[in-house]
Each structure stands twice: as structure tokens, then as C-alpha cells.
Design an enzyme around this catalytic site. Structure first.
Site: not given
Ligand SMILES: Cc1cc2nc3c(=O)[nH]c(=O)nc-3n(C[C@H](O)[C@H](O)[C@H](O)COP(=O)(O)OP(=O)(O)OC[C@H]3O[C@@H](n4cnc5c(N)ncnc54)[C@H](O)[C@@H]3O)c2cc1C
Length: 371
Positions: A171, A175, A254, A285, A305, A353, A355
Site C-alpha cells: 500500500r 493523505r 541489501r 538521501r 546514503e 525488518y 523498527d
Molecule cells: C538504515 C536503517 C534505518 C533505520 N531507521 C529506523 C528508524 O528510523 N526507526 C526505527 O524504529 N527503526 C529503524 N531502523 C531499525 C533499527 O535499526 C533496528 O530495529 C535495531 O537496530 C535492531 O536491533 P537488533 O539488536 O536486532 O540488531 P543490531 O542493532 O544490528 O544488533 C546486533 C549486534 O550483533 C552484533 N553481532 C552480530 N554477529 C555477531 C557475532 N558473530 N559476534 C559478536 N557480535 C555479533 C552486531 O555487531 C550488532 O552490533 C533502521 C534500520 C536501518 C538499517
């Protein structure tokens, strides 16, 4: 050292889990292969500006429990995300709303906008969209698609919209009010002082070791300084396919490349987020970080970016949830379900994905289930 949990990844999932587990009396060791905590929400201060190192992060949620939860770790400002789109020499407000339509067609009323869009859609005679282009055209008509969606989406996915599946865009909200607030959520803001401080507080009193790769620790039973570690359970927030040595094949992602520079001007673009929607501009961006916190520093920091192809060794950002990858992920998830002492969580562990609010919600649910 003996731990109840080895938590792999100091991102939001791992840190939320660690904070809650500690409260419940569990001893946790958090390791991360990076040289900093906070995973992808990491912010780094430079010239008084908090730089969103892994891309712009705006906290938004409609979940009051999660909102109250994060507010115990930081005070949030009243930032409202209102991106601007640049197409050639034209400038439009996002998301698609009456400000966008009024500028595009020199009109004023919602009915005028609705009529133009309906006519453009009807003229196309698309009954069953075969690809993303047809899907988008059938939802918003020609002008909005050509100027604001086509080039941007092509850059994001590295392929023409005619070669992308229709399901990517289910979708496209339009707005018909004058409202540039990108999100519909009840709560929104940026933590004053940056996201890293939130994670610092979550990990206060928890053992954290950086520059430690799980696979080395697992193999040797030791941290890089030689300390022996044992643990009852593992919470793994890294890539699930990597955990299983990609035995069924690698999952696709990606990636994004950031070019960040400090400029000797006070205000470069007047907005935190400016999208470049024409294909010929290579970046998607430009983020001007100071505007997330209403900064008035004498200089500014911007990040361009570039969406890019992912290959092993490159930072994985977005899962590519097409049929092939989802089926592959399911094979890994089936193995994961059989593990008694390993939990997979977060955006990489669940190939999803997420947030930030959803990741906190999922981590809290995981703690609830585990403890
Ligand atoms: C470009 C971008 C923009 C975004 N913007 C928004 C936003 O505006 N608002 C929003 O709500 N969310 C946003 N998000 C989503 C947000 O980034 C995620 O929700 C959040 O970071 C996920 O947290 P996580 O702990 O799952 O993963 P991560 O933050 O990736 O943490 C995982 C960690 O595990 C570590 N790791 C992996 N493998 C190993 C290993 N073998 N040994 C040791 N360490 C390891 C990595 O180094 C990493 O630090 C965005 C995401 C992206 C990609």
C-alpha cells in the site's frame, strides 16, 4: 567466568534482554564484534552533534508500554519526522499529502487531488499489477510515481521497478490533509543526547566485552584476553545463517553505504532528512544530523546514503524477504526451534525488518517467555 546467558550482540534486542535478565537476578555476558555498544542505533558525538552512524533513526511507536519503557532510559525531544523530496529542481513534502499534491498540481482541495489521482489511475487500465511499477502506478497514478517513487525505489533495490515484484509495495498511503508528519504513531521523538546513552544505561552493571566475535569465543571457550567463559544459554542476535555456517546457503540482504562529512556551514539543507528521488542522483538521501536535536552548533555533519548490493563481509542492513529467502530462512528457523539452549532474536537472528519499538517489544516478550 560462569554466566547464565551469553548475549551475542549489544544492540537493542541484546541490551533489552540483558537489562531485564539482570533485574531477574541472571548473570549475563554481552559480547559484540564491533568496537562499540548499541548495534545499529549507535550514535557518536562529533563537534557537539550526535551522528547516527548506521543511518537516521527516529523513534516512533503507538505502544504506550514500549514508549514508557524507553523513556526510563532517556528524555525524548519533540522531533517530528517531515522529510522533503527533491526531484530535479522540484521540491516536495513527504509523506504524500495535500502539501505534496498542491505543489505538484497547483491545487488546493482534497477533492481536486483525489480527482487527478483517480483519473491518472483509470487512464492506465491496470487490472492485475505484474510488477512493482504497475502496482505503484495503480495505487498513486502517474505523477506521484514518476517523480517520487520510481527513481528512489530503483536506487534502493538496484533494479528497475519493472523487474521488482509487486508485493514489495502493498500500500502507498495518500493523505488528503495538510500534514507532513511522516509517521502515524501516537509517540515520536529522538532521545536527547543520542541513542548510545540508552543502551549504556541498559547495560549498566552488566559485563560487556567488545571486539569479541562469538564464533571465536565458541570455538575456544575464551575471550580474546584469555579469560575462560562458560554459559548455560546463548541469546544470538547475529545472522542466523552465519550461526549455521550457511549450510543451506546464504540469506540475501541489501546494504547501505554512508559518506559522512563535516561542513563549515551552520545549516546545510534546513531539514534532517532530504530524499533524492531521481535515479540520476546516485544517493537516496542526505541526512543532516544536527536537525534531529535542533542543534545550533557552528558547523554541520551530513551523510549521503547509497543503497548497495550486499555480499559476505559487508554490513547487512535490510533482509530481502522474497519467496526464496523466506523459504531458506524457514530451514534455519526449523533448526533453531530444535535448539534447547540457544535463542535467536533481533533483526538478524530472525531475518526480519524490525523498527526499534518492535525490537524492544520482541525482546521483552522473549524475556517473559524465558524467565
Ligand atoms: C538504515 C536503517 C534505518 C533505520 N531507521 C529506523 C528508524 O528510523 N526507526 C526505527 O524504529 N527503526 C529503524 N531502523 C531499525 C533499527 O535499526 C533496528 O530495529 C535495531 O537496530 C535492531 O536491533 P537488533 O539488536 O536486532 O540488531 P543490531 O542493532 O544490528 O544488533 C546486533 C549486534 O550483533 C552484533 N553481532 C552480530 N554477529 C555477531 C557475532 N558473530 N559476534 C559478536 N557480535 C555479533 C552486531 O555487531 C550488532 O552490533 C533502521 C534500520 C536501518 C538499517
Amino acid at each position: 567466568m560462569k554466566y547464565d546467558y551469553l548475549i551475542v550482540g549489544a544492540g537493542l534486542f541484546g541490551a533489552t534482554f540483558a537489562y531485564e535478565a539482570k533485574k531477574k537476578g541472571k548473570k549475563c555476558l554481552v559480547i559484540d564484534r564491533r568496537d562499540h555498544i548499541a548495534g545499529n542505533v549507535y550514535t557518536k558525538e562529533q563537534s557537539g552533534i550526535n551522528v547516527h552512524v548506521y543511518g537516521a533513526h527516529i523513534f516512533h511507536t503507538s505502544n504506550k508500554t514500549v514508549w514508557d519503557y524507553v523513556n526510563q532510559f532517556a528524555e525524548f525531544n519533540n522531533y517530528i519526522n517531515s522529510p522533503v523530496a527533491v526531484y530535479k529542481d522540484e521540491l516536495y513534502n513527504l509523506p504524500f499529502n495535500m502539501n505534496t499534491f498542491s505543489k505538484m498540481w497547483n491545487i488546493r482541495t482534497p477533492q481536486e487531488a483525489k480527482d487527478i489521482i483517480a483519473k491518472q489511475i483509470a487512464d492506465l487500465h491496470i487490472t492485475e499489477p505484474k510488477n512493482l511499477e504497475e502496482q505503484a502506478l495503480s495505487l498513486v497514478g502517474t505523477d506521484v510515481y514518476e517523480k517520487l517513487i520510481k527513481g528512489y525505489t530503483q536506487k534502493q533495490w538496484g533494479r528497475p521497478c519493472t523487474e521488482l515484484p509487486a508485493f514489495i509495495i502493498r500500500r502507498l498511503p495518500l493523505r488528503f490533509i495538510y500534514d507532513n508528519n511522516y509517521f502515524n504513531d501516537r509517540y515520536q521523538g529522538i532521545p536527547m543526547g543520542g541513542y548510545t546513552k540508552i543502551v549504556e544505561k541498559m547495560l549498566d552493571g552488566v559485563d560487556v566485552r567488545l571486539n569479541e566475535d562469538f564464533f571465536d569465543v565458541k570455538k575456544s571457550g575464551k575471550l580474546s584476553d584469555g579469560t575462560e567463559v562458560s554459559y548455560d544459554k546463548i541469546l544470538f542476535t547475529g545472522q542466523i545463517d552465519e550461526y549455521y555456517e550457511s549450510k543451506f546457503g546464504p540469506l540475501e540482504y541489501r546494504s547501505v553505504r554512508f559518506e559522512t562529512e563535516e561542513l563549515q556551514v551552520e545549516n546545510y539543507q534546513g531539514n534532517a532528512v532530504v530524499n533524492y528521488t531521481e535515479y540520476e542522483v546516485p544517493y537516496t538521501r542526505i541526512i543532516e544530523h544536527k536537525h534531529f536535536e535542533f542543534g545550533n552548533q557552528p558547523t554541520t555533519i551530513i551523510s549521503r546514503e547509497y543503497s548497495s548490493e550486499w555480499k559476505p563481509g559487508v554490513e547487512p542492513y535490510y533482509p530481502v524477504n522474497n519467496e526464496k529467502n523466506n523459504a531458506l530462512y524457514q530451514q534455519y528457523a526449523d533448526l533453531a526451534a530444535k535448539e534447547e539452549n540457544v535463542i535467536f532474536g533481533g533483526r538478524l537472528g530472525q531475518y526480519k525488518y524490525y523498527d526499534m519499538d518492535k525490537v524492544i517489544e520482541a525482546a521483552l516478550a522473549c524475556v517473559e517467555e524465558q524467565l
